[in-house]
Design a protein around this motif. Structure first.
Motif, PDB file in Angstrom:
ATOM      1  N   ILE A 109       6.187  12.209   5.228  1.00 45.04           N
ATOM      2  CA  ILE A 109       5.834  10.809   5.531  1.00 45.04           C
ATOM      3  C   ILE A 109       6.628   9.844   4.654  1.00 45.04           C
ATOM      4  N   ALA A 110       6.711  10.155   3.364  1.00 43.41           N
ATOM      5  CA  ALA A 110       7.343   9.234   2.409  1.00 43.41           C
ATOM      6  C   ALA A 110       8.766   8.893   2.825  1.00 43.41           C
ATOM      7  N   THR A 170       0.832  -1.212   0.000  1.00 42.39           N
ATOM      8  CA  THR A 170       0.000   0.000   0.000  1.00 42.39           C
ATOM      9  C   THR A 170       0.857   1.250   0.000  1.00 42.39           C
ATOM     10  N   SER A 171       0.225   2.352  -0.401  1.00 40.79           N
ATOM     11  CA  SER A 171       0.907   3.653  -0.429  1.00 40.79           C
ATOM     12  C   SER A 171       2.064   3.639  -1.422  1.00 40.79           C
ATOM     13  N   THR A 190       9.170   8.706   8.461  1.00 39.36           N
ATOM     14  CA  THR A 190       8.665   9.914   9.132  1.00 39.36           C
ATOM     15  C   THR A 190       9.769  10.569   9.970  1.00 39.36           C
ATOM     16  N   LEU A 241      15.058   8.715  15.232  1.00 43.65           N
ATOM     17  CA  LEU A 241      15.577   7.520  15.915  1.00 43.65           C
ATOM     18  C   LEU A 241      16.899   7.081  15.297  1.00 43.65           C
TER      19      LEU A 241
HETATM   20  C1  LIG Z   1       3.383  10.403  -0.372  1.00 50.18           C
HETATM   21  C2  LIG Z   1       3.844   9.073   0.109  1.00 50.18           C
HETATM   22  C3  LIG Z   1       4.607   8.288  -0.735  1.00 50.18           C
HETATM   23  C4  LIG Z   1       4.990   7.013  -0.330  1.00 50.18           C
HETATM   24  N1  LIG Z   1       5.643   6.219  -1.228  1.00 50.18           N
HETATM   25  C5  LIG Z   1       5.885   4.930  -0.889  1.00 50.18           C
HETATM   26  C6  LIG Z   1       6.380   4.020  -1.883  1.00 50.18           C
HETATM   27  O1  LIG Z   1       6.586   4.382  -3.045  1.00 50.18           O
HETATM   28  N2  LIG Z   1       6.604   2.738  -1.513  1.00 50.18           N
HETATM   29  C7  LIG Z   1       6.373   2.292  -0.255  1.00 50.18           C
HETATM   30  O2  LIG Z   1       6.614   1.112   0.006  1.00 50.18           O
HETATM   31  N3  LIG Z   1       5.869   3.129   0.703  1.00 50.18           N
HETATM   32  C8  LIG Z   1       5.612   4.428   0.408  1.00 50.18           C
HETATM   33  N4  LIG Z   1       5.063   5.278   1.334  1.00 50.18           N
HETATM   34  C9  LIG Z   1       4.775   4.778   2.661  1.00 50.18           C
HETATM   35  C10 LIG Z   1       5.683   5.355   3.739  1.00 50.18           C
HETATM   36  O3  LIG Z   1       6.994   4.861   3.613  1.00 50.18           O
HETATM   37  C11 LIG Z   1       5.046   5.002   5.088  1.00 50.18           C
HETATM   38  O4  LIG Z   1       3.782   5.648   5.133  1.00 50.18           O
HETATM   39  C12 LIG Z   1       5.884   5.452   6.249  1.00 50.18           C
HETATM   40  O5  LIG Z   1       7.071   4.681   6.331  1.00 50.18           O
HETATM   41  C13 LIG Z   1       5.126   5.356   7.585  1.00 50.18           C
HETATM   42  O6  LIG Z   1       4.471   4.125   7.704  1.00 50.18           O
HETATM   43  P1  LIG Z   1       2.910   4.088   8.085  1.00 50.18           P
HETATM   44  O7  LIG Z   1       2.200   5.025   7.198  1.00 50.18           O
HETATM   45  O8  LIG Z   1       2.483   2.670   8.097  1.00 50.18           O
HETATM   46  O9  LIG Z   1       2.822   4.690   9.553  1.00 50.18           O
HETATM   47  P2  LIG Z   1       3.051   3.930  10.930  1.00 50.18           P
HETATM   48  O10 LIG Z   1       4.290   3.125  10.864  1.00 50.18           O
HETATM   49  O11 LIG Z   1       1.781   3.261  11.321  1.00 50.18           O
HETATM   50  O12 LIG Z   1       3.288   5.180  11.883  1.00 50.18           O
HETATM   51  C14 LIG Z   1       2.207   6.047  12.285  1.00 50.18           C
HETATM   52  C15 LIG Z   1       2.792   7.172  13.126  1.00 50.18           C
HETATM   53  O13 LIG Z   1       3.474   6.611  14.264  1.00 50.18           O
HETATM   54  C16 LIG Z   1       4.798   7.066  14.314  1.00 50.18           C
HETATM   55  N5  LIG Z   1       5.681   6.008  14.808  1.00 50.18           N
HETATM   56  C17 LIG Z   1       5.803   4.735  14.342  1.00 50.18           C
HETATM   57  N6  LIG Z   1       6.753   4.087  15.050  1.00 50.18           N
HETATM   58  C18 LIG Z   1       7.248   4.971  15.955  1.00 50.18           C
HETATM   59  C19 LIG Z   1       8.264   4.911  16.953  1.00 50.18           C
HETATM   60  N7  LIG Z   1       8.979   3.807  17.155  1.00 50.18           N
HETATM   61  N8  LIG Z   1       8.474   6.014  17.707  1.00 50.18           N
HETATM   62  C20 LIG Z   1       7.756   7.152  17.510  1.00 50.18           C
HETATM   63  N9  LIG Z   1       6.798   7.273  16.571  1.00 50.18           N
HETATM   64  C21 LIG Z   1       6.554   6.199  15.799  1.00 50.18           C
HETATM   65  C22 LIG Z   1       5.146   7.424  12.867  1.00 50.18           C
HETATM   66  O14 LIG Z   1       6.191   8.365  12.824  1.00 50.18           O
HETATM   67  C23 LIG Z   1       3.822   7.997  12.372  1.00 50.18           C
HETATM   68  O15 LIG Z   1       3.704   9.346  12.749  1.00 50.18           O
HETATM   69  C24 LIG Z   1       4.679   6.566   0.973  1.00 50.18           C
HETATM   70  C25 LIG Z   1       3.952   7.390   1.823  1.00 50.18           C
HETATM   71  C26 LIG Z   1       3.522   8.619   1.400  1.00 50.18           C
HETATM   72  C27 LIG Z   1       2.684   9.466   2.310  1.00 50.18           C
END
Ligand SMILES: Cc1cc2nc3c(=O)[nH]c(=O)nc-3n(C[C@H](O)[C@H](O)[C@H](O)COP(=O)(O)OP(=O)(O)OC[C@H]3O[C@@H](n4cnc5c(N)ncnc54)[C@H](O)[C@@H]3O)c2cc1C
Length: 379
Positions: free
Chosen positions: A356-357, A154-155, A360, A366
């Protein structure tokens, strides 16, 4: 110490700036409204040599270094940050293939990357695993000498356009060691586009793989090495993304400065009021400092020096600061800035994604903390 780009880089910058002004900027807002990528865009970028930047010359690319790649992305982002994703993905996948693929795979894939015939997506994130990427559950199971890919990604940026996906799949046990990278043909994957705040022309998508077959020749870097080898040393991508944010924000600030020169209030140009000019000065300063740290990270990569700290520093800092800078630039236009008629509103919607990409701020901090404090202090 030398802060200047060389003559070749300056010539490339000028060429990309002209191309972006002529071929990208006029479509920035209409592509957003259409929520679709213009079909001719990959070919145009390829003819400019921009999809083969990181592809070595023997495979039809230009073999540009990381600094030059950053410079191109910054320039493109000034006109249309959405076009950058094609260049970014091609550059990152070219690097991965050059470091990990067999000679046959390189011969098959690298020329196609440079020509735009192979458009890659990076398929790592899953509905239940984003930041904790080493916990992915997407599976590849062996069958009759091939692998069947099962699960959801996803994403995925460019998910609606990409011909191929660098798909990370679990082929072994838990953790990073059980993950294999495949460069899989996406023709048979089911794709659903997101309805996003910004980046609407890029086509972020949810992909479902229902037993898609991938031959052993599609494995990149060996079974079980998807993380421990293929993605190792890969954090310079974060400096490239920070430069995409920088280019977007610099264009917004430049427009705001022009507005401050030309719009009058209380009988004087807006720019004569320090309440309006000082915030622009502050962001112009921070953007310049952020840009310098981005290029330092990329320069370190080109010199073969460690750059994890610098790349992760700019990734937590610059996209957030750039979004704040675009917002300030938007406010400089008063009510007009709030309308979609001007570019500022779309720039704000687009630039937020870069926080986010590819990790984060929390995750990249970290990483920096681990570098500064030592591994024993990792959570
Ligand atoms: C525009 C866009 C482009 C993207 N492109 C791609 C792509 O091409 N391919 C791909 O595979 N992915 C892609 N992504 C996905 C992106 O890499 C992930 O969304 C990102 O790594 C965060 O994962 P998550 O959304 O599952 O959030 P989660 O991991 O669920 O995190 C949710 C929140 O909790 C925080 N959090 C999580 N763990 C911790 C911790 N240990 N300590 C403190 N805070 C924490 C995060 O910082 C975030 O704010 C894209 C995302 C976006 C928005």
């Amino acid at each position: 110490m030398d802060f200047a780009f060389d003559d070749e880089q300056e010539r490339l910058r000028a060429r990309v700036r002209d191309f972006a002004a002529e071929r990208l900027a006029p479509h920035y807002q209409s592509d957003d409204r259409a929520a679709a990528m213009r079909p001719e865009l990959p070919g145009e970028l390829a003819r400019m040599g921009l999809l083969g930047l990181r592809v070595q010359r023997e495979y039809g690319g230009t073999g540009a270094d990381a600094v030059t790649t950053g410079l191109v992305l910054e320039e493109l982002a000034r006109a249309d940050v959405n076009s950058c994703y094609l260049v970014l993905n091609a550059a990152l996948v070219a690097d991965i293939l050059q470091a990990n693929a067999s000679p046959e795979q390189r011969g098959d894939w690298l020329p196609a990357l440079a020509s735009g015939d192979l458009i890659p997506a990076i398929c790592l994130t899953e509905p239940e695993h984003g930041s904790d990427a080493a916990a992915i559950e997407f599976r590849a199971t062996p069958q009759n000498g091939a692998w069947l890919l099962h699960g959801e990604k996803t994403s995925i940026m460019l998910g609606m356009t990409a011909t191929h996906g660098l798909v990370f799949a679990r082929t072994g046990g838990q953790g990073a060691r059980g993950v294999t990278a495949f460069l899989a043909d996406l023709a048979a994957a089911k794709r659903e586009a997101f309805t996003d705040l910004g980046n609407r022309a890029v086509g972020r998508a949810h992909l479902t793989f229902d037993g898609l077959s991938a031959g052993p020749e599609t494995i990149v870097g060996g079974e079980g090495l998807g993380f421990v080898q293929v993605m190792r040393g890969f954090d310079y991508s974060r400096a490239l993304i920070a430069l995409m944010a920088t280019g977007t924000a610099q264009a917004a600030i430049d427009d705001a400065l022009e507005r401050a020169r030309t719009r009058n209030a209380f009988g004087r140009p807006l720019g004569t009021f320090q309440g309006l000019s000082f915030p622009l000065v502050e962001y112009a300063t921070q953007l310049r400092a952020g840009r310098a740290l981005c290029y330092e990270a990329l320069w370190r990569k080109d010199q073969g020096l460690p750059h994890t700290t610098e790349a992760n520093m700019v990734k937590w800092w610059v996209p957030r600061m750039a979004a704040d800078a675009v917002q300030q630039a938007l406010l400089t236009f008063g009510q007009a800035g709030y309308s979609e008629e001007l570019r500022q509103a779309q720039r704000l919607r687009d630039v937020i994604a870069l926080q986010i990409a590819d990790g984060t701020a929390q995750i990249t901090k970290l990483v920096v903390a681990r570098q500064l404090l030592g591994r024993d202090f990792a959570p």
